[in-house]
Design an enzyme around this catalytic site. Structure first.
Site, PDB file in Angstrom:
ATOM      1  CB  ILE A  34      -0.925   0.024   1.235  1.00  0.00           C
ATOM      2  CG1 ILE A  34      -1.787  -1.243   1.288  1.00  0.00           C
ATOM      3  CG2 ILE A  34      -1.794   1.275   1.242  1.00  0.00           C
ATOM      4  CD1 ILE A  34      -2.442  -1.472   2.639  1.00  0.00           C
ATOM      5  CB  SER A 166      -8.728   7.907  -9.361  1.00  0.00           C
ATOM      6  OG  SER A 166      -8.693   9.046 -10.186  1.00  0.00           O
ATOM      7  CE1 TYR A 182      -5.629  14.869  -5.815  1.00  0.00           C
ATOM      8  CE2 TYR A 182      -7.880  15.682  -6.036  1.00  0.00           C
ATOM      9  CZ  TYR A 182      -6.990  14.718  -5.613  1.00  0.00           C
ATOM     10  OH  TYR A 182      -7.464  13.583  -4.982  1.00  0.00           O
ATOM     11  CE  LYS A 186      -5.730  11.103  -7.765  1.00  0.00           C
ATOM     12  NZ  LYS A 186      -4.917  10.088  -7.038  1.00  0.00           N
TER      13      LYS A 186
END
Length: 286
Positions: A34, A166, A182, A186
């Protein structure tokens, strides 16, 4: 702002169908890695996987103290769990490669990758934003994930799973607030993830919007004027465990929200499998 519902039920808190303690969602024997594992939703995701039976989890992050705190907390809650920590910015190829190599050496090949690390640059309008600051979104959200995917391919099990975390902001119309770096980065990362899936069919790839948990990043969005009600952070963590389960196999290649009811999506299974629903494309064109 109201979100258009995809499923009849829209969740903001955890519910039994995505409980990581359900036997059908077990990740026992799986090696899980992770990113963004020390802060935000990362520790909750790790905890959900531990609750689902995973005993070998690696977490990556940029701050040693938060990683150690997460490791200590998780191992105290889950006897038998072993957590490896790696101080690694995902834009550093050497640090990411070291984390995967070390994980594979200690645990074996990685079965499940949760690409949770991301960056929301400081808000600023395009007309006056600092170019270098604006591009940091692409450095982390695009380049960083590409580095991550390459390392994953080199150190993954034969039939691995990738969940790219996302944001719905990548899909919505532009809004005031100065968060273009951002949203745009993304969106680019999500499309790159689509290409990764197409080029590597052995990997089960899914992209997830984690809702709006009360994290530092979403607080930053609020400061920029994007005010949305917060969701329970456990919702996204538990949903991610469900999404890697056999029950969600039919959602391979899809962009899914953790707020959507899993039973409602299962009811749409044939429709989803046979169509391009929940994939990126040009609206209004076949």
């Amino acid at each position: 702002m109201e979100f258009p519902p995809y499923t009849k039920t829209y969740h903001t808190t955890p519910y039994p169908a995505i409980s990581p303690t359900r036997p059908s969602l077990s990740t026992a024997g799986k090696v899980v890695l992770i990113t963004g594992g020390g802060t935000g939703i990362g520790p909750k995701i790790a905890n959900a996987f531990a609750a689902s039976g995973a005993t070998q989890i690696s977490i990556l992050g940029r701050t040693a103290s938060s990683l150690l705190s997460t490791k200590t907390d998780l191992e105290a809650k889950h006897p038998g769990l072993k957590v490896l920590t790696f101080v690694a910015d995902i834009t550093s190829q050497s640090a990411v490669t070291h984390a995967f190599e070390s994980t594979a050496k200690a645990f074996g090949p990685v079965d499940i990758l949760i690409g949770n690390a991301g960056l929301m640059p400081d808000a600023a309008p395009l007309a006056s934003t600092d170019l270098d600051q604006w591009m940091t979104g692409f450095d982390v959200n695009v380049k960083g994930n590409l580095i991550l995917y390459q390392a994953f391919l080199a150190h993954s099990s034969p039939s691995p799973t990738l969940v790219h975390v996302s944001t719905a902001a990548a899909m919505f119309p532009s809004v005031p607030g100065g968060l273009s770096s951002y949203a745009v980065s993304k969106l680019a990362a999500s499309k790159m993830t689509d290409y990764f899936a197409a080029e590597n069919p052995r990997v089960r790839v899914m992209t997830v919007h984690p809702g709006v948990p009360d994290t530092r990043m979403n607080q930053k969005g609020r400061d920029a004027g994007i005010v949305l009600p917060f969701d329970d952070v456990e919702l996204s963590a538990n949903f991610i465990v469900w999404i890697v389960s056999p029950e969600a196999e039919f959602l391979k290649g899809k962009f899914i929200w953790s707020n959507w009811d899993v039973d409602d999506m299962i009811a749409k299974k044939e429709e989803l499998v046979s169509s391009n629903q929940l994939t990126q494309g040009l609206l209004g064109w076949p």
